[in-house]
Design an enzyme around this catalytic site. Sequence first.
Site, PDB file in Angstrom:
ATOM      1  N   ARG A  66      -9.219   8.177  -0.732  1.00  8.26           N
ATOM      2  CA  ARG A  66     -10.316   8.465   0.294  1.00  8.26           C
ATOM      3  C   ARG A  66     -11.209   9.718  -0.252  1.00  8.26           C
ATOM      4  NH1 ARG A  66      -8.983   6.651   5.476  1.00  8.26           N
ATOM      5  NH2 ARG A  66     -10.674   7.837   6.515  1.00  8.26           N
ATOM      6  N   THR A 101      -8.697   3.594   8.692  1.00  7.77           N
ATOM      7  CA  THR A 101      -9.683   2.938   8.659  1.00  7.77           C
ATOM      8  C   THR A 101      -9.976   2.048  10.045  1.00  7.77           C
ATOM      9  OG1 THR A 101      -9.305   2.495   6.128  1.00  7.77           O
ATOM     10  CG2 THR A 101     -10.973   1.322   7.207  1.00  7.77           C
ATOM     11  N   HIS A 125       0.939   6.268   2.134  1.00 10.17           N
ATOM     12  CA  HIS A 125       1.591   7.249   2.867  1.00 10.17           C
ATOM     13  C   HIS A 125       2.986   7.948   2.286  1.00 10.17           C
ATOM     14  CE1 HIS A 125      -1.484   6.778   5.565  1.00 10.17           C
ATOM     15  NE2 HIS A 125      -1.236   5.409   5.837  1.00 10.17           N
ATOM     16  N   GLU A 134     -11.173  -9.101   3.105  1.00  7.93           N
ATOM     17  CA  GLU A 134      -9.857  -8.841   3.520  1.00  7.93           C
ATOM     18  C   GLU A 134     -10.162  -8.836   4.961  1.00  7.93           C
ATOM     19  OE1 GLU A 134      -7.286  -6.022   1.753  1.00  7.93           O
ATOM     20  OE2 GLU A 134      -6.602  -5.363   3.472  1.00  7.93           O
ATOM     21  N   ARG A 147      -6.769  13.008   1.073  1.00  4.20           N
ATOM     22  CA  ARG A 147      -5.972  13.103   1.967  1.00  4.20           C
ATOM     23  C   ARG A 147      -4.469  12.642   1.624  1.00  4.20           C
ATOM     24  NH1 ARG A 147      -7.431  10.116   7.524  1.00  4.20           N
ATOM     25  NH2 ARG A 147      -9.385  11.187   7.209  1.00  4.20           N
ATOM     26  N   ASN A 192       0.721  -1.121   0.127  1.00  8.83           N
ATOM     27  CA  ASN A 192       0.214  -0.003   0.003  1.00  8.83           C
ATOM     28  C   ASN A 192       1.022   1.216  -0.009  1.00  8.83           C
ATOM     29  OD1 ASN A 192      -1.477   2.198   1.044  1.00  8.83           O
ATOM     30  ND2 ASN A 192      -3.141   1.066   1.536  1.00  8.83           N
ATOM     31  N   GLU A 198      -8.628   0.735  -3.034  1.00  8.22           N
ATOM     32  CA  GLU A 198      -9.550   0.797  -1.939  1.00  8.22           C
ATOM     33  C   GLU A 198     -10.384   1.918  -1.997  1.00  8.22           C
ATOM     34  OE1 GLU A 198      -7.277   0.753   1.705  1.00  8.22           O
ATOM     35  OE2 GLU A 198      -6.067  -0.956   1.150  1.00  8.22           O
ATOM     36  N   HIS A 216      -3.893  -4.500   7.686  1.00  6.04           N
ATOM     37  CA  HIS A 216      -3.974  -3.327   8.417  1.00  6.04           C
ATOM     38  C   HIS A 216      -2.877  -3.392   9.820  1.00  6.04           C
ATOM     39  CE1 HIS A 216      -5.433   0.521  10.095  1.00  6.04           C
ATOM     40  NE2 HIS A 216      -5.904   0.823   9.123  1.00  6.04           N
ATOM     41  N   HIS A 259      -5.870   3.699  -1.488  1.00  9.43           N
ATOM     42  CA  HIS A 259      -7.044   3.993  -0.924  1.00  9.43           C
ATOM     43  C   HIS A 259      -7.252   5.712  -1.481  1.00  9.43           C
ATOM     44  CE1 HIS A 259      -9.632   4.368   2.846  1.00  9.43           C
ATOM     45  NE2 HIS A 259     -10.287   4.606   1.706  1.00  9.43           N
TER      46      HIS A 259
HETATM   47  N1  PXP Z   1      -5.913  -3.090   4.019  1.00  5.94           N
HETATM   48  C1  PXP Z   1      -6.886  -2.063   4.027  1.00  5.94           C
HETATM   49  C2  PXP Z   1      -8.186  -2.618   3.530  1.00  5.94           C
HETATM   50  C3  PXP Z   1      -6.659  -0.882   4.413  1.00  5.94           C
HETATM   51  O1  PXP Z   1      -7.755   0.167   4.565  1.00  5.94           O
HETATM   52  C4  PXP Z   1      -5.330  -0.555   4.747  1.00  5.94           C
HETATM   53  C5  PXP Z   1      -4.944   0.985   5.277  1.00  5.94           C
HETATM   54  O2  PXP Z   1      -5.193   1.728   4.020  1.00  5.94           O
HETATM   55  C6  PXP Z   1      -4.193  -1.513   4.477  1.00  5.94           C
HETATM   56  C7  PXP Z   1      -4.794  -2.836   4.505  1.00  5.94           C
HETATM   57  C8  PXP Z   1      -2.820  -1.179   5.085  1.00  5.94           C
HETATM   58  O3  PXP Z   1      -2.717  -0.957   6.400  1.00  5.94           O
HETATM   59  P1  PXP Z   1      -1.516  -0.355   6.839  1.00  5.94           P
HETATM   60  O4  PXP Z   1      -1.014   0.889   6.221  1.00  5.94           O
HETATM   61  O5  PXP Z   1      -1.523  -0.092   8.242  1.00  5.94           O
HETATM   62  O6  PXP Z   1      -0.351  -1.491   6.615  1.00  5.94           O
END
Ligand code: PXP
Length: 243
Positions: free
Chosen positions: A46, A102, A11, A152, A50, A8, A71, A191, A44
């Site tokens: 959003r 989330t 960030h 998921e 952001r 992901n 996402e 997550h 994602h």
């Molecule tokens: N899976 C989903 C559905 C999420 O919303 C997120 C965060 O955007 C992640 C995985 C990844 O989480 P993290 O960034 O905490 O590793």
Amino acid sequence: MSLRLGVNVDHIATIRNARGGTYPDPVRAALIAMEAGADGITAHLREDRRHIRDADMRRLKDEVPLKLNFEMAVTQEMLAIAMEIAPHACCLVPENRAEITTEGGLDVVAAGNRLPDFVARLKDNGTRVSLFVDPDLRQVEMARRVGAPVIELHTGRYCEVDGEAREAELARLVEAAQAAESLGIECHAGHGLTFDTVGPVAAIPNVAELNIGHFLVAEGVMIGFGPAVAHMKRLMLDARERS
Ligand code: PXP
């Protein structure tokens, strides 16, 4: 069953947006992740944009030769964008404007009525749909009823707690992953996962994919900071020598 890593890159965009410029670029990060063995890229979009923006999502689809997992919240705006971009996968997540990330899984039981049509439209467009849910058997069962081929499991709580509470959360993840397989649903998880917490989740045999982001970006800064500082110093001193 083999286990895939979806990286992901949200960030990377968070850091970029802190200054409003063009770097660090989530597409470049996705290509680095691919070189390092990532099997897919997750981002994602959003509602408040952001971190990832619409143009990032389009570029991730067009410029990165890995499967894209988009996402998104269950809204008409996101549906229209996902229909146009046509990513490999969409993961439907709950979204609350005030949250930092989330916070919980989608309540498929409560959202039941809206979801079958939403899921069907994405599936008809060639996208594999997953629902981000807490490790709760009612949610897994409802995911099947609304036609989702994938879930998921939210690992956030498992990562937040310690000791016996973590063992209990792991047991819920194991049970939910088994239930998904017995219902013919592919199971992913993610997550909050870190080097310390990933092992027991990766060991669950019915989990096909982990999606991990924030920790990888944070760790990437730490591993990459020294070389970046050294390169900057070299550039400075070389320029001074040539002047
Ligand atoms: N899976 C989903 C559905 C999420 O919303 C997120 C965060 O955007 C992640 C995985 C990844 O989480 P993290 O960034 O905490 O590793």
